[in-house]
Structures are given as structure tokens and as C-alpha cells.
Design a protein around this motif. Structure first.
Motif, PDB file in Angstrom:
ATOM      1  N   ARG A 274     -51.797 -24.405  50.161  1.00 23.18           N
ATOM      2  CA  ARG A 274     -53.005 -24.605  51.019  1.00 23.18           C
ATOM      3  C   ARG A 274     -53.099 -26.355  50.904  1.00 23.18           C
ATOM      4  O   ARG A 274     -53.148 -26.836  52.272  1.00 23.18           O
ATOM      5  CB  ARG A 274     -54.468 -23.890  50.463  1.00 23.18           C
ATOM      6  N   GLU A 275     -53.050 -26.700  49.857  1.00 23.58           N
ATOM      7  CA  GLU A 275     -53.472 -28.386  49.601  1.00 23.58           C
ATOM      8  C   GLU A 275     -52.299 -29.025  50.248  1.00 23.58           C
ATOM      9  O   GLU A 275     -52.656 -30.133  50.955  1.00 23.58           O
ATOM     10  CB  GLU A 275     -53.397 -28.652  48.297  1.00 23.58           C
ATOM     11  N   HIS A 276     -50.857 -28.587  50.239  1.00 23.81           N
ATOM     12  CA  HIS A 276     -49.968 -29.467  50.949  1.00 23.81           C
ATOM     13  C   HIS A 276     -49.665 -28.935  52.184  1.00 23.81           C
ATOM     14  O   HIS A 276     -48.873 -29.500  53.077  1.00 23.81           O
ATOM     15  CB  HIS A 276     -48.948 -29.322  50.017  1.00 23.81           C
ATOM     16  N   HIS A 277     -50.241 -28.130  52.901  1.00 27.54           N
ATOM     17  CA  HIS A 277     -50.321 -27.512  54.347  1.00 27.54           C
ATOM     18  C   HIS A 277     -48.836 -27.151  54.440  1.00 27.54           C
ATOM     19  O   HIS A 277     -47.917 -27.501  55.454  1.00 27.54           O
ATOM     20  CB  HIS A 277     -50.436 -28.405  55.206  1.00 27.54           C
TER      21      HIS A 277
ATOM     22  N   GLN B 203     -47.324 -23.005  58.742  1.00 29.61           N
ATOM     23  CA  GLN B 203     -47.814 -23.022  59.951  1.00 29.61           C
ATOM     24  C   GLN B 203     -48.243 -21.898  60.628  1.00 29.61           C
ATOM     25  O   GLN B 203     -49.492 -21.297  60.428  1.00 29.61           O
ATOM     26  CB  GLN B 203     -46.766 -23.572  60.846  1.00 29.61           C
TER      27      GLN B 203
ATOM     28  N   GLY C 143     -47.797 -18.710  59.205  1.00 30.19           N
ATOM     29  CA  GLY C 143     -48.245 -18.193  57.827  1.00 30.19           C
ATOM     30  C   GLY C 143     -47.301 -17.050  57.729  1.00 30.19           C
ATOM     31  O   GLY C 143     -47.496 -16.228  56.595  1.00 30.19           O
TER      32      GLY C 143
ATOM     33  N   THR D 280     -45.362 -16.870  54.582  1.00 33.52           N
ATOM     34  CA  THR D 280     -45.912 -17.605  53.240  1.00 33.52           C
ATOM     35  C   THR D 280     -45.832 -16.596  52.121  1.00 33.52           C
ATOM     36  O   THR D 280     -45.881 -16.858  50.911  1.00 33.52           O
ATOM     37  CB  THR D 280     -47.265 -18.111  53.787  1.00 33.52           C
TER      38      THR D 280
ATOM     39  N   THR E 214     -41.894 -24.403  59.883  1.00 30.57           N
ATOM     40  CA  THR E 214     -42.158 -25.650  59.159  1.00 30.57           C
ATOM     41  C   THR E 214     -41.268 -26.728  58.877  1.00 30.57           C
ATOM     42  O   THR E 214     -41.317 -28.075  58.814  1.00 30.57           O
ATOM     43  CB  THR E 214     -42.684 -25.356  57.741  1.00 30.57           C
TER      44      THR E 214
ATOM     45  N   ASN F   4     -42.906 -29.529  53.645  1.00 28.48           N
ATOM     46  CA  ASN F   4     -44.128 -29.183  52.906  1.00 28.48           C
ATOM     47  C   ASN F   4     -44.031 -27.852  51.935  1.00 28.48           C
ATOM     48  O   ASN F   4     -44.607 -28.028  50.821  1.00 28.48           O
ATOM     49  CB  ASN F   4     -45.062 -29.216  53.865  1.00 28.48           C
TER      50      ASN F   4
ATOM     51  N   ALA G 153     -44.878 -28.161  48.217  1.00 28.59           N
ATOM     52  CA  ALA G 153     -46.073 -27.328  47.615  1.00 28.59           C
ATOM     53  C   ALA G 153     -45.273 -26.211  46.544  1.00 28.59           C
ATOM     54  O   ALA G 153     -46.153 -26.299  45.466  1.00 28.59           O
ATOM     55  CB  ALA G 153     -46.245 -26.279  48.675  1.00 28.59           C
TER      56      ALA G 153
END
Lengths: 267, 157
Positions: free
Chosen positions: B92-95, B98, B100, B103, B138, B142, B146
Motif C-alpha cells: 500500500r505504502e509503495h503503491h 495498479q 491489483g 497482488t 506495473t 514498485n 515494496a
């Protein structure tokens, strides 16, 4: 997937009995090739006999001048084993380069050799080291085990229990992986053993094969320099969307030189 | 039909399945745990990655019946008491996403990577060890960041 009945025997004997009693049975090892094949409905069996609960065919053991690896030993276990690394580091490299980490967590050595995919990694080690395949019925020399495209010397109902790899003086495995599947576009296993030099090639032909011309050159001088003018003929090699036969022939020579260098050949 | 029982995210769950029922079908269709995705269905993309007895595998290529008695963790089982797992928080923090879709598999795979390699992961290791997980959005940059951050954060867990 077509429907089938699932069985999980606890011993090799029990598995063999099941294979004998069912109309169209198939052994299931790690499932990394068989399950995708079934999902595509490229094959149909009445019964799957899963070997994963049979502890006697798992594990890695140094036995004198050989390394014995149980059929149901997973790639991750071979890739991370200190025993393997001390005895045959080329096997560490080979097992650690199969598929991806998630596949290595499930896939097994026995499944790989019994399936005999033309681009699988393990067949090159069995042939390149002159290993012996131990089944529930007999012992099969590596030279006699692989018969063709997805074809082995195994009889119906025969179960691979282990492979006995002689510890070589020097050995290395280098592959040029398909960037998507990590299967070998070309993979070369080279070994200098007490019995001589052996070179086994996977990915390039319909079945793993030995490169006897190169073996003769390397027997005289185990160095990449001995292969300076060595070329491979493209006749009979695989040609597909990934590479032409000429491309593979060239890559075999390149991977072989790299493998000899990695094995610590004379420079 | 055989009945399988697994401990899924800490709870005992049972269902009647066919021999051919895949682990991912058991999780999604029988238990309603749809956080585990099916991307390629050919053992390549890693979207369906879950932990079985602590080890990451592709759940589209395992039979449910073969895993009777196993302990399974899915993406739904990571957050504790309403707090995201450090690896989820790092994504979440490092995005690190996109669309998802990949993920859940990326995160399950990343946590297994930390188990195998420890908390200090260099970029090369992360890229190499993420070979079993494919992202089409992505470009991975990122995601790699992450995973490294999440691995470090897991040390304090």
C-alpha cells in the motif's frame, strides 16, 4: 479436467497394487506437469495414484561415491541441500533453476524424469552423470532410460523410487532458459567422471541426448579451448516458435563451453 | 465424493469435493475466499499463490483432496485484528499495484521469499525470486521496492 478417482497410498507396494488394479491409472508426483496437462484435457485417466504420502521415496543421502535422491524429493530440497552442494554442486544449480520458487516447492525429481519432457532439466543430469534409475522392479542405467519425446524405459505400473548419481570429479549445468517458462531452450550438463567425460543436452532435441563428439574432444583436454572449433549440426533438432534448429545448434555449443568453464575446466 | 478438511486461516473448514477439485476451487467456490485469484490457470502467473503448511504454492495446480489435513493461509488470513500484515502495508505504502489482480499472489509469494531468504533482500534476489509471479501493469519496480520494505518491516513482527 476429466473426472478421476484419487488415491493416496502409504507405501510403494500399495501404490503398485493400485496401479495393477485400475483400468487407466496414472501416478501423481508433484503434479507440476501432470495437472496442467489434465486441465487442458490433453490426457484422461480413471485413477490418480498420488505418491506424496510415501516417505520411503523422499530424501537425499550420500552413499559412498554416489548421491542417492528419492523420487519424491522436491526441487527446493535438492536446491537447498548441503549434502547435494558438497557432492554435486551442478545439481544444486540445476534444481534451483527449475521453473520458479513456487514450482520448486512442489515439483519432484522423480516426476521430472518419469515425464521426460524434452526441455526438462533433470534428464540432462541423469544422462550427463551416467546415473542409475532405481525402480520398484529393477535398476535402469541413465543411458537406457530416456527413449524419446515424453518416453522412457519405464514399463506400465513401474514406479521410480530413487536415482543414484555418481559423484563426478567436475561437473556443471548451464541452461539458456525460455524467459517465460524457464524450461531449457537449451541446457547442457557436462561431467568429468572417473569413467570419462560425458555431455548431455536437453531442450534441443526431441529427447535428451549425449554429444559424443564433444566428449571425445574434452576427454583429451577438459577445457573450453578444446571446443574452439566445435560446432553442432542442426539436423534433427527442435524448431518451434521459440527458436530455430540452427539457433539451438549454436546455443548448444555456447552453453557447452560455458558449462566446461563453470565446471572448472583447464583454461 | 470425498470430504476434505483443512485449517484455513486458522479455522477448520470442510467440504465435499471431487477428486479433480483444485485447491483454488476449494478456496474460492466452496469456502468463498475469493481473494485468491486465478490468472492464467496454467501454473505460470502466480496470482493463485497461497501458503500450504507454511510454504507458498500455486493453488491452481494442487488437488484439494491431496491436501486433506493441511494448514492453508490465504490473503484473507494475513491481517490481524484489523491491522494489515507488514507486507500488505508495504504494498500500500509503495503503491506496488495498479489493477491489483496479481497482488494477492505477489504478497503471498513475497512473504515466502522472506521465510526462505531472510529480511535483508537485495533487488536482484527479489526480482529473481519473483519469477513465479507475473504482473502486467506495473513493470515491477514498485513491487520490488515494496517487497524489500515489507521484508524489513516483518523483522519487527
Amino acid at each position: 479436467m476429466y473426472a478421476f478417482d484419487y488415491h493416496q497410498p502409504k507405501s510403494v507396494d500399495e501404490a503398485a497394487q493400485m496401479l495393477g488394479a485400475k483400468p487407466e491409472p496414472k501416478l501423481l508426483a508433484g503434479g507440476m506437469s501432470l495437472l496442467p496437462t489434465l486441465k487442458l484435457r490433453l490426457a484422461q485417466y480413471t485413477d490418480l495414484v498420488d505418491l506424496s504420502a510415501i516417505d520411503s521415496i523422499k530424501g537425499i543421502e550420500r552413499d559412498g561415491d554416489a548421491l542417492v535422491i528419492g523420487a519424491m524429493t522436491r526441487h527446493v530440497e535438492v536446491a537447498t541441500s548441503d549434502t547435494v552442494k558438497r557432492a554435486i554442486p551442478a545439481l544444486t544449480t540445476l534444481a534451483g533453476g527449475i521453473g520458479d520458487p513456487l514450482v520448486r516447492n512442489r515439483g519432484t525429481m522423480g516426476g521430472s524424469i518419469a515425464n521426460a519432457d524434452p526441455a526438462a532439466d533433470y534428464p540432462s543430469a541423469v544422462l550427463g552423470l551416467g546415473a542409475t534409475v532405481i525402480t520398484d522392479k529393477r535398476q535402469i542405467a541413465g543411458d537406457d532410460f530416456f527413449k524419446g519425446l515424453f518416453e522412457t524405459a519405464l514399463e506400465p505400473g513401474e514406479i521410480v523410487m530413487a536415482v543414484r548419481y555418481p559423484v563426478p570429479l567436475q561437473a556443471a549445468y548451464i541452461k539458456y532458459p525460455n524467459p517465460a517458462s524457464r524450461f531449457a531452450l537449451v541446457g547442457v550438463f557436462v561431467a568429468r567422471t572417473a569413467a570419462g567425460v560425458r555431455v548431455a543436452v536437453t531442450g534441443a532435441g526431441p529427447c535428451v541426448f549425449r554429444l559424443t563428439d564433444a566428449e571425445a574432444l574434452l576427454a583429451k583436454n577438459f577445457s573450453a579451448a578444446a571446443l574452439e572449433n566445435f560446432t553442432v549440426k542442426p539436423d534433427g533438432l527442435n524448431a518451434d516458435i521459440h527458436a530455430t534448429a540452427e539457433y539451438r545448434a549454436h546455443a548448444v555449443a555456447v552453453m557447452l563451453k560455458r558449462a566446461v568453464a563453470a565446471a572448472g575446466g583447464n583454461t | 465424493m470425498p470430504v476434505v478438511t483443512m485449517t484455513v486461516n486458522g479455522e477448520a473448514r470442510s467440504a465435499e469435493v471431487e477428486g479433480r477439485t483444485l485447491l483454488v476451487e476449494f478456496l474460492r467456490n466452496h469456502l468463498g475466499l475469493t481473494g485468491t485469484h486465478v490468472g492464467c490457470d496454467t501454473t505460470q502467473c502466480g496470482c493463485c499463490t497461497v501458503h500450504v503448511n507454511g510454504v507458498a504454492i500455486k493453488s491452481c495446480t494442487a488437488l484439494a483432496v491431496a491436501l486433506d489435513g493441511a494448514a492453508v493461509t490465504t490473503i484473507e488470513g494475513l491481517a490481524q485484528n484489523g491491522k494489515l500484515h507488514p507486507m500488505q502495508e508495504a504494498f500500500r505504502e509503495h503503491h506496488a499495484l495498479q489493477c491489483g489482480f496479481c497482488t494477492p499472489g505477489m504478497i503471498m509469494s513475497a512473504i515466502d521469499m522472506v521465510r526462505r531468504n531472510g529480511h535483508a533482500l537485495d533487488e536482484r534476489t527479489v526480482r529473481k525470486q519473483l519469477e513465479g509471479n507475473i504482473c502486467r501493469c506495473t513493470g515491477y519496480h514498485n513491487i520490488v521496492t515494496a517487497v524489500q520494505a515489507g521484508a524489513a518491516a516483518m523483522k519487527g513482527q
